[in-house]
Design an enzyme around this catalytic site. Structure first.
Site, PDB file in Angstrom:
ATOM      1  CB  SER A   1      -0.770   0.110   1.228  1.00  0.00           C
ATOM      2  OG  SER A   1      -1.746   1.187   1.118  1.00  0.00           O
TER       3      SER A   1
ATOM      4  CG  HIS B   1      -4.024  -1.572  -1.338  1.00  0.00           C
ATOM      5  ND1 HIS B   1      -4.989  -2.198  -2.086  1.00  0.00           N
ATOM      6  CD2 HIS B   1      -4.579  -0.658  -0.477  1.00  0.00           C
ATOM      7  CE1 HIS B   1      -6.171  -1.869  -0.780  1.00  0.00           C
ATOM      8  NE2 HIS B   1      -5.853  -0.863  -0.111  1.00  0.00           N
TER       9      HIS B   1
ATOM     10  CG  ASP C   1      -5.512   2.794   0.587  1.00  0.00           C
ATOM     11  OD1 ASP C   1      -6.412   1.816   0.667  1.00  0.00           O
ATOM     12  OD2 ASP C   1      -4.361   2.330   1.508  1.00  0.00           O
TER      13      ASP C   1
ATOM     14  CG  MET D   1      -8.650   7.635   1.816  1.00  0.00           C
ATOM     15  SD  MET D   1      -7.900   7.690   3.618  1.00  0.00           S
ATOM     16  CE  MET D   1      -6.841   6.071   3.592  1.00  0.00           C
TER      17      MET D   1
ATOM     18  CG  HIS E   1      -9.641   0.471  -0.575  1.00  0.00           C
ATOM     19  ND1 HIS E   1      -9.116   0.322   0.703  1.00  0.00           N
ATOM     20  CD2 HIS E   1     -10.976   0.659  -0.251  1.00  0.00           C
ATOM     21  CE1 HIS E   1     -10.058   0.223   1.648  1.00  0.00           C
ATOM     22  NE2 HIS E   1     -11.459   0.213   1.066  1.00  0.00           N
TER      23      HIS E   1
ATOM     24  CG  MET F   1     -11.802   3.780   1.807  1.00  0.00           C
ATOM     25  SD  MET F   1     -10.107   3.805   2.748  1.00  0.00           S
ATOM     26  CE  MET F   1      -9.045   3.515   1.288  1.00  0.00           C
TER      27      MET F   1
ATOM     28  CG  MET G   1     -12.272  -2.447   5.205  1.00  0.00           C
ATOM     29  SD  MET G   1     -10.938  -1.643   4.371  1.00  0.00           S
ATOM     30  CE  MET G   1      -9.797  -1.222   5.335  1.00  0.00           C
TER      31      MET G   1
ATOM     32  CG  ASP H   1      -6.860  -2.538   3.509  1.00  0.00           C
ATOM     33  OD1 ASP H   1      -5.697  -1.971   3.904  1.00  0.00           O
ATOM     34  OD2 ASP H   1      -7.591  -1.581   2.852  1.00  0.00           O
TER      35      ASP H   1
HETATM   36  C1  DX5 Z   1      -6.673   2.194   5.656  1.00  0.00           C
HETATM   37  C2  DX5 Z   1      -6.330   1.748   4.180  1.00  0.00           C
HETATM   38  C3  DX5 Z   1      -5.088   0.852   4.221  1.00  0.00           C
HETATM   39  C4  DX5 Z   1      -3.876   1.065   4.614  1.00  0.00           C
HETATM   40  C5  DX5 Z   1      -3.376  -0.091   5.274  1.00  0.00           C
HETATM   41  O1  DX5 Z   1      -7.781   2.848   5.690  1.00  0.00           O
HETATM   42  O2  DX5 Z   1      -7.482   1.162   3.647  1.00  0.00           O
HETATM   43  O3  DX5 Z   1      -5.133   0.147   3.076  1.00  0.00           O
HETATM   44  O4  DX5 Z   1      -3.041   1.630   3.735  1.00  0.00           O
HETATM   45  O5  DX5 Z   1      -2.192   0.556   6.065  1.00  0.00           O
HETATM   46  P1  DX5 Z   1      -1.420  -0.285   7.247  1.00  0.00           P
HETATM   47  O6  DX5 Z   1      -0.833  -1.500   6.447  1.00  0.00           O
HETATM   48  O7  DX5 Z   1      -0.292   0.483   7.653  1.00  0.00           O
HETATM   49  O8  DX5 Z   1      -2.542  -0.907   8.124  1.00  0.00           O
HETATM   50 ZN    ZN Z   2      -7.111   0.027   1.591  1.00  0.00          ZN
END
Ligand code: DX5
Ligand code: ZN
Length: 222
Positions: free
Chosen positions: A9, A34, A36, A38, A67, A69, A138, A176
């Site tokens: 990620s 990956h 993220d 947001m 991903h 969000m 999650m 995740d």
């Molecule tokens: C959290 C994200 C994750 C994040 C995980 O909201 O969806 O993908 O990058 O980070 P770590 O591996 O540090 O928990």
């Molecule tokens: Zn994620």
């Protein structure tokens, strides 16, 4: 069981060294990258958009596991497909016509992923399981990297694995949040096959060695 797929990620990357760090994770065996996304509404933080997808597309040929969000992820399906995303995962609470949008993701040539927050019941998945290529369990409440793995996720992974097996689904089962060398084995034994890891990869001085070690923790299980 076969080996674990690691989705490194980039949320935990030093963005000034994005190319170098992603290249190191891939050298260590990370199969996916990956990303993220947001929006400051579905979760409090703001992160990336398609410019980073395009940048990553130039850095690596590994599949980009995106991903979302964000509220109304359906507005972004075409944009992310065009930018080079391979997996497009969204949360059922973020939209209304989940089945239609999963189908639209597939139509654009991406794998359709459904993400389940810790409080999201499996019923959301059960109703659309035929339209899903990946289930993202999650193991933290989304929004931030570096959180601790919620132990309740392990049982949820077991329940998702049982559901997928019952309907003979070949969907990937990804987990995740808070995946580390201490937690990955529990999630693997419960039936996950894919593991997002941010801090445990890019928070380490040697991301390649970190990926290798995460995979080894699963391979040495009997
Ligand atoms: C959290 C994200 C994750 C994040 C995980 O909201 O969806 O993908 O990058 O980070 P770590 O591996 O540090 O928990
Ligand atoms: Zn994620």
């Amino acid at each position: 069981m076969t080996g674990a797929r690691i989705a490194a990620s980039v949320l935990a990357c030093d963005l000034g060294r994005l190319g170098e760090q992603v290249t190191a994770a891939v050298a260590g065996g990370a199969e996916w990258i990956h990303v993220d996304v947001m929006d400051g509404h579905f979760v409090p933080s703001l992160t990336f958009g398609t410019p980073i997808i395009r940048a990553l597309r130039r850095i690596t040929d590994r599949p980009l596991d995106v991903h979302l969000m964000v509220q109304h992820p359906e507005h972004y399906i075409a944009e992310y497909a065009d930018a080079g995303a391979a997996v497009f995962t969204f949360h059922p609470e973020a939209t209304v016509h989940v089945q239609r949008h999963l189908a639209a993701v597939r139509e654009r040539g991406m794998l359709a992923g459904l993400a389940l927050n810790p409080a999201t019941p499996l019923a959301h998945l059960e109703e659309v399981v035929a339209d899903v290529d990946l289930v993202l369990v999650m193991s933290v409440n989304p929004g931030y990297g570096g959180q601790n793995y919620l132990p309740s996720a392990t049982e949820k992974i077991r329940r998702v694995r049982a559901l997928l097996d019952r309907v003979a689904s070949r969907a990937a089962l990804e987990v995740d949040g808070g995946i580390t060398t201490a937690t990955i084995a529990d999630a693997y034994r419960a039936g996950a096959d894919s593991f997002v890891a941010g801090t445990a990869v890019f928070g380490e001085p040697d991301p390649a060695a970190a990926v290798h070690e995460l995979k080894r923790r699963c391979l040495t299980l009997v």
